[in-house]
Structures are given as C-alpha cells and as structure tokens.
Write an enzyme that holds these catalytic residues in place. Sequence first.
Site, PDB file in Angstrom:
ATOM      1  N   LYS A 203       0.928  -1.133   0.260  1.00  0.00           N
ATOM      2  CA  LYS A 203       0.223  -0.276  -0.704  1.00  0.00           C
ATOM      3  C   LYS A 203       0.965   1.053   0.349  1.00  0.00           C
ATOM      4  CE  LYS A 203      -3.284   2.280   3.061  1.00  0.00           C
ATOM      5  NZ  LYS A 203      -4.182   2.302   4.116  1.00  0.00           N
ATOM      6  N   GLU A 209      10.434  -4.325   4.293  1.00  0.00           N
ATOM      7  CA  GLU A 209      10.620  -6.030   3.998  1.00  0.00           C
ATOM      8  C   GLU A 209      10.416  -6.061   3.317  1.00  0.00           C
ATOM      9  OE1 GLU A 209       9.143  -5.082   6.957  1.00  0.00           O
ATOM     10  OE2 GLU A 209       8.908  -6.113   8.599  1.00  0.00           O
ATOM     11  N   GLY A 264      -4.894  -1.919   4.565  1.00  0.00           N
ATOM     12  CA  GLY A 264      -4.005  -3.050   4.623  1.00  0.00           C
ATOM     13  C   GLY A 264      -4.423  -4.598   4.892  1.00  0.00           C
ATOM     14  N   ARG A 265      -4.643  -4.509   6.048  1.00  0.00           N
ATOM     15  CA  ARG A 265      -6.072  -6.055   6.621  1.00  0.00           C
ATOM     16  C   ARG A 265      -7.813  -6.279   6.098  1.00  0.00           C
ATOM     17  NH1 ARG A 265      -4.056  -2.079  10.219  1.00  0.00           N
ATOM     18  NH2 ARG A 265      -6.672  -1.618  11.407  1.00  0.00           N
ATOM     19  N   GLU A 350      -4.737  -6.739  14.894  1.00  0.00           N
ATOM     20  CA  GLU A 350      -4.244  -5.385  14.662  1.00  0.00           C
ATOM     21  C   GLU A 350      -5.768  -4.451  14.465  1.00  0.00           C
ATOM     22  OE1 GLU A 350      -2.437  -4.071  10.364  1.00  0.00           O
ATOM     23  OE2 GLU A 350      -0.825  -4.505  11.588  1.00  0.00           O
ATOM     24  N   HIS A 381      -5.287 -33.731  18.093  1.00  0.00           N
ATOM     25  CA  HIS A 381      -4.328 -34.044  18.028  1.00  0.00           C
ATOM     26  C   HIS A 381      -3.148 -33.462  18.531  1.00  0.00           C
ATOM     27  CE1 HIS A 381      -6.215 -37.886  16.673  1.00  0.00           C
ATOM     28  NE2 HIS A 381      -6.456 -37.431  15.719  1.00  0.00           N
ATOM     29  N   LYS A 501       9.529  -0.684  14.026  1.00  0.00           N
ATOM     30  CA  LYS A 501      10.203  -0.906  12.918  1.00  0.00           C
ATOM     31  C   LYS A 501      10.680   0.777  13.377  1.00  0.00           C
ATOM     32  CE  LYS A 501       5.996  -0.497  10.385  1.00  0.00           C
ATOM     33  NZ  LYS A 501       4.478  -0.055   9.059  1.00  0.00           N
TER      34      LYS A 501
HETATM   35  O1  F6P Z   1       2.098  -4.205   9.820  1.00  0.00           O
HETATM   36  C1  F6P Z   1       1.859  -3.625   9.695  1.00  0.00           C
HETATM   37  C2  F6P Z   1       1.586  -2.678   8.184  1.00  0.00           C
HETATM   38  O2  F6P Z   1       1.004  -1.487   8.203  1.00  0.00           O
HETATM   39  C3  F6P Z   1       0.282  -3.652   8.240  1.00  0.00           C
HETATM   40  O3  F6P Z   1      -0.801  -2.367   8.323  1.00  0.00           O
HETATM   41  C4  F6P Z   1       0.127  -3.492   6.426  1.00  0.00           C
HETATM   42  O4  F6P Z   1      -1.213  -4.618   6.160  1.00  0.00           O
HETATM   43  C5  F6P Z   1       1.133  -3.924   6.330  1.00  0.00           C
HETATM   44  O5  F6P Z   1       2.395  -3.283   7.502  1.00  0.00           O
HETATM   45  C6  F6P Z   1       2.016  -3.574   4.637  1.00  0.00           C
HETATM   46  O6  F6P Z   1       2.252  -2.437   4.208  1.00  0.00           O
HETATM   47  P1  F6P Z   1       2.200  -1.826   2.817  1.00  0.00           P
HETATM   48  O7  F6P Z   1       1.416  -2.332   2.310  1.00  0.00           O
HETATM   49  O8  F6P Z   1       2.379  -0.678   2.856  1.00  0.00           O
HETATM   50  O9  F6P Z   1       3.158  -2.762   2.983  1.00  0.00           O
END
Ligand code: F6P
Length: 540
Positions: A203, A209, A264-265, A350, A381, A501
């Site tokens: 987003k 990452e 995002g979620r 979240e 199990h 972060k």
């Molecule tokens: O973990 C925090 C967060 O902002 C989530 O809400 C989001 O889904 C994720 O990081 C990834 O963010 P982006 O789509 O901006 O890379």
Amino acid sequence: MRKRPEWKALEAHHAELSQTHLRDLFAAQPGRGEQMTAEAVGLYLDYSKHRATDETVGLLIELARACGVTERRAAMFAGERINTTEGRAVLHVALRAPRDETIMVDGVNVVDGVHEVLDRMAGFADRVRSGEWTGHTGRRITNIVNIGIGGSDLGPVMAYRALRDYSDRSMTFGFVSNVDSTDFVETTSTFDPEETLFIISSKTFSTLETMTNANTARAWCLEKLGDEAAIAKHFVAVSTNAEAVRAFGIDTDNMFGFWDWVGGRYSMDSAIGLSTMLAIGPKHYAEMLSGFHAMDVHFQNAPLEANLPVLMGLMAVWYRDFFGAQTAAVLPYDQYLERFPAYLQQLTMESNGKHVTLDGARVDYETGAIYWGEPGTNGQHSFYQMIHQGTSLIPCDFIAFGESLNPLGDHHDILTANVLAQAEALAFGKTADEVRAEGTAEELVAHRVFEGNRPSSTIVLEKLTPYALGTLVALYEHSVFVQGAVWGIDSFDQWGVELGKVLAKRIIPELQATDDGDLTHDSSTNALIRRFRDMRGEGG
Ligand code: F6P
C-alpha cells in the site's frame, strides 16, 4: 463504559447465567438448536452452544445500540472518515460494490474507480493466463510471486490456498513476505527468471521488508536477464503510491492502484488480490466479490438479532468482557482454509488490539482477544486437549462445509462427524457418573471427566466456492467492526506497529558498523548488538 446501565445489566445477567450449564440451557429450551441460529447468503450460524440465552442476545444488542454501533455502521457505509486517528474513510465495502452503485468520498463516486481498476486487473490477468503477456525473452509466464507483508500478503496467500481448486494448475504461485532471505531463496529456488512475474504489493511502497525483497527480486531477475528493460515484463506493482512505484523502476502502466480508504488488512479484494485473480481468473474473482457484497448487504440491512456479523461480534464481546476469555480459536474443517486463522490474526488483532478509545482515553474493560487456530482435524491431536480440559475458557468457531471439493471415499463424513463431535463434546462434556458407569477405575474418574460448558459457534456453508469465501471473510470483517464499535476504539489504525519499525531502522547501521561507536540503547540491547556484531565478524 462500565457505568453504562446496559453494561451493568450484562454484568448482573452474567452473574446469574455463569452458574448455568449448557446442559441445563438445552434441557430448558428443547428447540434451542434450531432457534438460536441465523442464516443468510448461504451461511448458517448455529450459536446455540453459547453460554447465552435470548435475553443475553437482547442485552448485548442494547449495549451495541447504546455504543452507537448502528450509527457507526451507517457512517462507514456512507464513506465518513471513521478512522479518525488517520483521518480516513473506511470503505472496503466499496471494493465489492456492483458497478451501478454510488459511494461518494470527497465528491467522487469511488465505485467508478474500483471498477476501472478491476477491469484493468482482468485484462492483465487474461493476458498473462493466456500466454499473450510473455517475459522479456518471449517465454510464457508460469510463476507468479507476490512480494508483500501483512495485509499485502496474508489475504493473497490465504485466498490462493483457499481457492486452489479453482486455480490454473499450469502456473505456480509463490508468496514472499519475510525479510529473512530464506523466504525469497526457498520460494524462487526452482523458478526461472525468464518465466517469473513479480507482483510487488505494498500500500505504502515503503515497507522495509517488502522493499528489501523487491530489490532482491530485481537483482535476481537482472542477473539472468541482464537488461534493465526486462523489469517492465517481469514486475508489476500494487500500491497507492505511484511516485514510489516509478522510483523503483516499474512503469506505472503496470501499476494497479487502490486508495487510502482501504486498510491493509481489509485489502484482499482490492488490487492486492491481483495474485488471486491471476490464479482463479476474473470470473471466479468476480464471484468472490459478489460473496463479499452479499454479506455487506446483509450486515447493513438485517435486523440486529438476525444479523450474522452482529451476533458473532457481540458473542466475542460477551466472552472477552464478561467471562474474561483471553483467546478465541478458529477451527476450519477444510484443508484449503489452512491459512485462514493466520489471516484472521491480522484482521482481528491489528484491528482491535487497542487500549485507548477513539478520544484517547484508556479503556476500563478488555478489548480484542487473541485469535488462533488450525484446520481440523489436525488441531484435535494437538491443542484440543486444552480446550476440553484446560483451565481457560476458549470460545471456538467451527467452520464446516456440506461438500468436499475432493470427495474421496468416506473422508468427508469422517471430517464432518469430527467437527460435530467436537462441538457436542465441548458443550455437554461427560459427567463423573457417566465416566463411572463405563467401569472406569475410581482414581481415573477425575481425569476422564469432561466438564463441558465450553462454548462454540458452528458455521456451515455448502461448499468452498469463491462466493462462499467472500461471505466468510466479510462475516469476520464486520464482526471485528461490531466489536470495535462496542469498545469505542479505532479498529482501522495500527500505531502499535510503529515503534519497532523505527527502532529497527536505527539498529541496522549499528549492526553493520565496524567500530564500537556509541550505543545508546539500554544495557541489554547494547550487549545483544555487540554479540551479533561479533558473530557477524566471525561469519566473515
Ligand atoms: O504491519 C503494519 C502494516 O502497516 C499493516 O497494516 C500492513 O498490512 C502491512 O504493514 C504492509 O503494509 P504495506 O502494504 O504498506 O507494505
């Protein structure tokens, strides 16, 4: 909150009802198993095995009304900026609105934009699936790798696994999320760059990452293909940030956008679902969207006492705040839903893992529970022992399907018998007298008693179709909404992820420094940084 008369009424009701066993509730209400149910859009909810009565539901609905749940729901659907801490509208419902619907944000009908992107996604998916879109050297794309994390990964991977039966099996789908290089290396180890397309899903297009993995993917591609021009054929982006996409080197013609009003979620049915569409094709994707939409319409219009997300959300509040349940288990009896609990963890935790209300006051009650789970029957199990005989109350959601997508002998009957048996055993248990009557030695009786009185919902759907998946995900999205609205929190921000972060960004150069420099963390973090530095040095 605790001072509200509706809350106090629930406390008093809980004091009474908590002494009553589910066995007695069923005995007192012979039709309970049919009466405490609700059904809509192909989804049947049996909530009769909850430690609740019609009075409980009535009192919870009064609490919901007093907390303004219906007004907040209306505000969400109307596109108001209900995510107040980020000043944003919350309009994932617009992502699945039919073409002819109108939802206005800042004077613009956002549904037009949604369908414009969906059409572009469909055109692109058709070209890749048909082989018309080729890689830089003219080879067909057979591997799709989604690079993203959190909401830009969990929804896509869950949906891919869930709908695998509908996917094009001549293509392989990989998902890279972890910044641990092992994730990238293992996912791509058998892939040929000439046949691989990366979808960089982010987003913000700034997540550490994802950008680290995206740069690694770029280098991996260029190492084999050697030509910068190859990027245009092997990379597409899904983002709200066109500038950052361009800066990365992806042509914005190959970018699929979404909007700041999609959290995002809550984004698996936005362009973030591009990998899903590539896997199952635009037609099945549209069916999934119509499942989401059907549940949206139900949530918006059904009376509260027959409204599935409202009932589920209020039951969650009931256990969290009045029984003190810290966790909730989600137990899908379908192997295709293996990543559904992981997906729900972000959605629920979240969203509702917050300790202040919308106006910043500390809550004086409990908010979001810990969600966890595994597909049945594997969990049986493993951890079910604790659900049956442990000291914690763990409300369970059992999810079951009438039909298997892979019918084989009597597997499905055995699977179904197990889900029904678990819910029955949890609710009714086995008394000491029943255990003795089986001839159990007296010293083992206590060990073999099942107290029962352990609550569960059973959610039944006919078959795991794209439509059904849409209804199921929207059910949980709106249940989370209801819980957050009762608790008066902002279910759509995520400030709790920020501090880690920021600190990580500070620690990276400290780990890489060769001199000892000035480390100004606490003594534990300083010592650990030095230890990792030393190991780094030794490893060469
Ligand atoms: O973990 C925090 C967060 O902002 C989530 O809400 C989001 O889904 C994720 O990081 C990834 O963010 P982006 O789509 O901006 O890379």
